[in-house]
Design a protein around this motif. Sequence first.
Motif, short mmCIF file in Angstrom:
data_model
loop_
_atom_site.label_atom_id
_atom_site.label_comp_id
_atom_site.label_asym_id
_atom_site.label_seq_id
_atom_site.Cartn_x
_atom_site.Cartn_y
_atom_site.Cartn_z
N LEU A 157 -30.18 -22.79 31.87
CA LEU A 157 -30.32 -22.84 33.33
C LEU A 157 -31.82 -22.88 33.61
O LEU A 157 -32.60 -22.16 32.99
CB LEU A 157 -29.70 -21.62 34.01
CG LEU A 157 -28.18 -21.49 33.96
CD1 LEU A 157 -27.75 -20.21 34.67
CD2 LEU A 157 -27.49 -22.70 34.59
N TYR A 158 -32.20 -23.72 34.58
CA TYR A 158 -33.60 -23.87 34.95
C TYR A 158 -33.80 -23.36 36.37
O TYR A 158 -32.96 -23.61 37.24
CB TYR A 158 -34.01 -25.36 34.89
CG TYR A 158 -33.74 -25.99 33.54
CD1 TYR A 158 -34.68 -25.94 32.52
CD2 TYR A 158 -32.52 -26.61 33.28
CE1 TYR A 158 -34.43 -26.51 31.29
CE2 TYR A 158 -32.25 -27.17 32.05
CZ TYR A 158 -33.21 -27.13 31.05
OH TYR A 158 -32.94 -27.69 29.83
N PHE A 159 -34.92 -22.68 36.59
CA PHE A 159 -35.27 -22.21 37.92
C PHE A 159 -36.36 -23.12 38.46
O PHE A 159 -37.37 -23.37 37.80
CB PHE A 159 -35.75 -20.76 37.86
CG PHE A 159 -34.71 -19.84 37.31
CD1 PHE A 159 -33.69 -19.36 38.11
CD2 PHE A 159 -34.72 -19.48 35.97
CE1 PHE A 159 -32.70 -18.52 37.61
CE2 PHE A 159 -33.73 -18.64 35.44
CZ PHE A 159 -32.73 -18.17 36.26
N LEU A 160 -36.14 -23.63 39.68
CA LEU A 160 -37.07 -24.60 40.26
C LEU A 160 -37.62 -24.09 41.58
O LEU A 160 -36.89 -23.47 42.37
CB LEU A 160 -36.36 -25.94 40.54
CG LEU A 160 -36.18 -26.93 39.39
CD1 LEU A 160 -35.19 -26.38 38.37
CD2 LEU A 160 -35.68 -28.27 39.91
N ASP A 161 -38.89 -24.39 41.82
CA ASP A 161 -39.48 -24.13 43.13
C ASP A 161 -38.80 -25.07 44.13
O ASP A 161 -38.74 -26.27 43.90
CB ASP A 161 -40.99 -24.42 43.05
CG ASP A 161 -41.68 -24.14 44.36
OD1 ASP A 161 -42.51 -23.23 44.39
OD2 ASP A 161 -41.38 -24.84 45.37
#
Length: 264
Positions: A157-161
């Motif tokens: 899972l990636y966290f994005l601004d």
Amino acid sequence: MKKLHLTVIVIVATAVAIGAAVLVLLNDKSADTTPVNYTYEVINVYPHDPDAFTQGLNIEDGVLYEGTGLNGESTLRRVDLETGDVLQTYALPEEFFGEGITVFGSKIIQLTWQSQKGFVYDKQSFALLEEFSYSTQGWGITTDGTRLIMSDGTANLYFLDPETFEITGQIEVHDEEPVIRLNELEYINGKVYANVWQTDKIVIINPDTGQVTGWIDLTGIYTPENSNSNNVLNGIAYDAKNDRLFVTGKRWSQLFQIELIATE
Ligand SMILES: [Ca+2]
């Protein structure tokens, strides 16, 4: 002699104390890492467009937002929950295979599968406001209210601004092994819920660690009208105001409100 005796007692007492502390730690660890298994109860059944190849599902104020896939059939749509009627549609250009969507403030964000391109729309008008790029495939997307959270078909899972779309963090989802094929996502009360592609399972994830905290088994909730193996469970939407959980699948004619029941 007395002094020696006392020393032995102190050593034994210390060893017992350390042993107890280790046991407490071990117990805490097992309590933290053993996932809870859930089954379900169907609370309500609603109609769902059997042509919708569901890739993204959200609900807000009783209105469903849905993203559909396939080249030439990909859309963003606003859907009436009760009737299943499609109230508004934006059709993606044929070269794009639509994937997950999430509502972020006054915007809707939609991923595409292999084009490495995301779209930002005005939530009301569906006007296309902006495009952005990413380096992985695009599968599911949700938000914790601060960050976007994205899956790409792996265990990551990636966290994005949400403004710049830059990756600010990444976790690997794991139970005993990494859990791959994470698909449609929904952020619910501090946890990330993810469809696991081509299964009847939804996995519940601690977004701080990637640790799986629960498994939802939705076996039997829906029997597809035909044997097309692509028509799998996909789509989780949570109505936070009314604490209602909805699920559906690709080309399913029904959408379900469910409650989770822990089995152990
Ligand atoms: Ca969702």
